[in-house]
Design a protein around this motif. Sequence first.
Motif, PDB file in Angstrom:
ATOM      1  N   GLY A  54       5.825 -32.630 -29.159  1.00  0.00           N
ATOM      2  CA  GLY A  54       6.116 -34.052 -29.181  1.00  0.00           C
ATOM      3  C   GLY A  54       5.703 -34.691 -30.495  1.00  0.00           C
ATOM      4  N   GLY A  55       6.625 -35.375 -31.166  1.00  0.00           N
ATOM      5  CA  GLY A  55       6.307 -36.053 -32.421  1.00  0.00           C
ATOM      6  C   GLY A  55       6.561 -35.228 -33.657  1.00  0.00           C
ATOM      7  N   LEU A  56       6.815 -33.927 -33.520  1.00  0.00           N
ATOM      8  CA  LEU A  56       7.069 -33.068 -34.668  1.00  0.00           C
ATOM      9  C   LEU A  56       8.556 -32.735 -34.745  1.00  0.00           C
ATOM     10  N   PHE A  57       9.097 -32.757 -35.963  1.00  0.00           N
ATOM     11  CA  PHE A  57      10.525 -32.544 -36.160  1.00  0.00           C
ATOM     12  C   PHE A  57      10.759 -31.497 -37.240  1.00  0.00           C
ATOM     13  N   THR A  58      11.848 -30.766 -37.076  1.00  0.00           N
ATOM     14  CA  THR A  58      12.292 -29.827 -38.108  1.00  0.00           C
ATOM     15  C   THR A  58      13.150 -30.581 -39.108  1.00  0.00           C
ATOM     16  N   PRO A  59      12.779 -30.562 -40.391  1.00  0.00           N
ATOM     17  CA  PRO A  59      13.600 -31.280 -41.379  1.00  0.00           C
ATOM     18  C   PRO A  59      14.927 -30.571 -41.601  1.00  0.00           C
ATOM     19  N   LEU A  60      15.998 -31.338 -41.597  1.00  0.00           N
ATOM     20  CA  LEU A  60      17.312 -30.814 -41.939  1.00  0.00           C
ATOM     21  C   LEU A  60      17.453 -30.795 -43.461  1.00  0.00           C
ATOM     22  N   PRO A  61      18.443 -30.096 -43.997  1.00  0.00           N
ATOM     23  CA  PRO A  61      18.566 -30.003 -45.453  1.00  0.00           C
ATOM     24  C   PRO A  61      18.528 -31.371 -46.133  1.00  0.00           C
ATOM     25  N   GLY A  62      17.702 -31.469 -47.171  1.00  0.00           N
ATOM     26  CA  GLY A  62      17.566 -32.709 -47.925  1.00  0.00           C
ATOM     27  C   GLY A  62      16.419 -33.580 -47.477  1.00  0.00           C
ATOM     28  N   ALA A  63      15.851 -33.334 -46.297  1.00  0.00           N
ATOM     29  CA  ALA A  63      14.752 -34.160 -45.796  1.00  0.00           C
ATOM     30  C   ALA A  63      13.420 -33.644 -46.318  1.00  0.00           C
ATOM     31  N   GLY A  64      12.485 -34.547 -46.524  1.00  0.00           N
ATOM     32  CA  GLY A  64      11.170 -34.165 -47.007  1.00  0.00           C
ATOM     33  C   GLY A  64      10.196 -35.322 -46.914  1.00  0.00           C
ATOM     34  N   VAL A  65       9.018 -35.120 -47.486  1.00  0.00           N
ATOM     35  CA  VAL A  65       7.976 -36.149 -47.507  1.00  0.00           C
ATOM     36  C   VAL A  65       7.525 -36.336 -48.946  1.00  0.00           C
ATOM     37  N   LEU A  66       7.532 -37.576 -49.411  1.00  0.00           N
ATOM     38  CA  LEU A  66       7.031 -37.913 -50.744  1.00  0.00           C
ATOM     39  C   LEU A  66       5.606 -38.422 -50.639  1.00  0.00           C
ATOM     40  N   ASP A  67       4.877 -38.325 -51.746  1.00  0.00           N
ATOM     41  CA  ASP A  67       3.487 -38.784 -51.740  1.00  0.00           C
ATOM     42  C   ASP A  67       3.419 -40.307 -51.666  1.00  0.00           C
ATOM     43  N   ALA A  68       2.212 -40.851 -51.597  1.00  0.00           N
ATOM     44  CA  ALA A  68       2.030 -42.292 -51.398  1.00  0.00           C
ATOM     45  C   ALA A  68       2.668 -43.108 -52.505  1.00  0.00           C
ATOM     46  N   ASP A  69       2.746 -42.548 -53.719  1.00  0.00           N
ATOM     47  CA  ASP A  69       3.336 -43.269 -54.855  1.00  0.00           C
ATOM     48  C   ASP A  69       4.844 -43.052 -54.965  1.00  0.00           C
ATOM     49  N   ARG A  70       5.400 -42.212 -54.088  1.00  0.00           N
ATOM     50  CA  ARG A  70       6.833 -41.910 -54.044  1.00  0.00           C
ATOM     51  C   ARG A  70       7.330 -41.291 -55.359  1.00  0.00           C
ATOM     52  N   THR A  71       6.479 -40.453 -55.963  1.00  0.00           N
ATOM     53  CA  THR A  71       6.845 -39.812 -57.223  1.00  0.00           C
ATOM     54  C   THR A  71       6.887 -38.294 -57.119  1.00  0.00           C
ATOM     55  N   ARG A  72       6.325 -37.729 -56.044  1.00  0.00           N
ATOM     56  CA  ARG A  72       6.190 -36.276 -55.949  1.00  0.00           C
ATOM     57  C   ARG A  72       6.560 -35.813 -54.542  1.00  0.00           C
TER      58      ARG A  72
END
Length: 552
Positions: free
Chosen positions: A360-378
């Motif tokens: 519950g609450g965990l998802f498999t990222p589809l192509p192109g999905a990801g997580v950026l750092d707090a500054d949205r640069t990495r």
Amino acid sequence: MELNLWHIFSAVCASVADREAIVAAHRRFSYAQLADRSSRLAQVLSAHGLGVHTPRAELSGWEIGQDTVALCLLNSPEYLECSLGGYAARTAPFNVNYRYVPEELAYVLNDAGASAVVYHARFAPAIAATLPQLRRTPLLLQVADESGNALLSGALDYETSLTDAPALVPRTDQSPDDIYLLYTGGTTGMPKGTLWRQSDIWHALLSRERYALDDGADVIAAAAPGHNHRLAPCAPLMHGAGHCASLGALLSGGTVVFNDIVDRVDPTDFWRTVERERVTRTVFIGEAVARPLLAEVQSGRYDTSALDTIVNAGAPMTPETKQRLTAAIPQLSIADTAGSSETGRSLQQNSTTEDGVRHGGLFTPLPGAGVLDADRTRVLEPGHQGVGWFAKSGRLPLGYLGDRTKTEQTFFEAEGVRWVVPGDRAQLTSDGLVRLLGRDSATINSGGEKIFSEEVEAALMTHQDVADAIVIGRPSEQWGQEVVALVELAPGSAVSDHDLLVAAGERIARYKLPKAVIRVPSMGRTTSGKPDYPWAARQVTAHGEGRPIPAE
């Protein structure tokens, strides 16, 4: 493979012309009939001068070079006819919340520069009150319904207009660059129109995986005859999840089945429709929709043997509810998908009974999905500690209609790739799964700790006596903000606040528990089932001032 939505529909129609495309109460339309009616609507729009006026190549991402067509309609064949016919005429149809009051309608119609409005007659009084506030006078097409409201002055009767129009579409120059316009619900702000190229929305959201091939448009027509899923969208088409699921079904040779009751979700009517029409697939929008439907299907009165898939989109569904649904319908697969108007389909969770509870609450990222750092640069790597921003790359919208600043803030480059960050905070686990924490705009900062409303709502709703819950923050001298929960209990429940918090405390840390629980007779949610946070804030303020909380 760059494709236009009208071209895709035409290719599918050529293969399955006699197949049922739409079932609605006592009306049934084959693909050939739907194509004919959509083509006639395109003729009506074109005859009034609507279409493309500026080539896409000459425009910025926040600009549109096509006339826009507002759809203020309940779920109906006309909604899909206007979508397809609008694409055929090279206009940009868009969704309008039919519960808006005239001031809200005026905002959206002016924001979109609506050249035409198609509306059910029951909404004629609201449209009439809105017209004086508009900056331009739109073409009006009124769809008759049981309300009996008279045709507005200057409006055209929808059915008469289609009957009088010639059957052929005058143009064949529809382009992959033509716009698919989707308005956000405005849950935490004013509605915004997202501008998608039609080819991009096809690949990002509308195409089912088996049809997303790269060897030419003819594969769509070749694939369609062998597949006939029957979709009953348990969501309004004015919500992106309902419209995209229904349009996607038609673009892959499926049949869209509407309930008899379309102005609300009626559990009895829904399950009768599933049984009568042998529905194979449906779309829910979160726990608020799922719970009453679950309660009804657990009665065992319905034949649900054809139903194999529930797609949940737009709002969370608790693992417990998924578990009970699969217990009631053993062959059922529940696919939790996460996405937005800005990202399209981006995360997925395929749930069986056991899997749904464990993940519950965990998802498999589809192509192109990801997580950026707090500054949205990495771009973060799996296992990174801390909270970042959920992001999507690949095929994305061009921008927000008429809003350069918001477009440039939301769509940007990181590590040489164009990304969109719609506003969800997220974490990336060591095995590469994405844990969604909730919208940053719905984040509560209490004593320096960030608490996500959706996480607390899900914890409260694990208690069997909680019918619905919305969590917000309110000012606190001690904590800056403190967590407050609005709770709607099941009929006849006498559960105490203490018991509710004990149950929630088994799922979340103590500091996240509500400092106050406010009981409401009915919960404020948008038409699509999402939490109405502005409504919740008004209730919390009224409660603090000792005023009674009116039911809405």
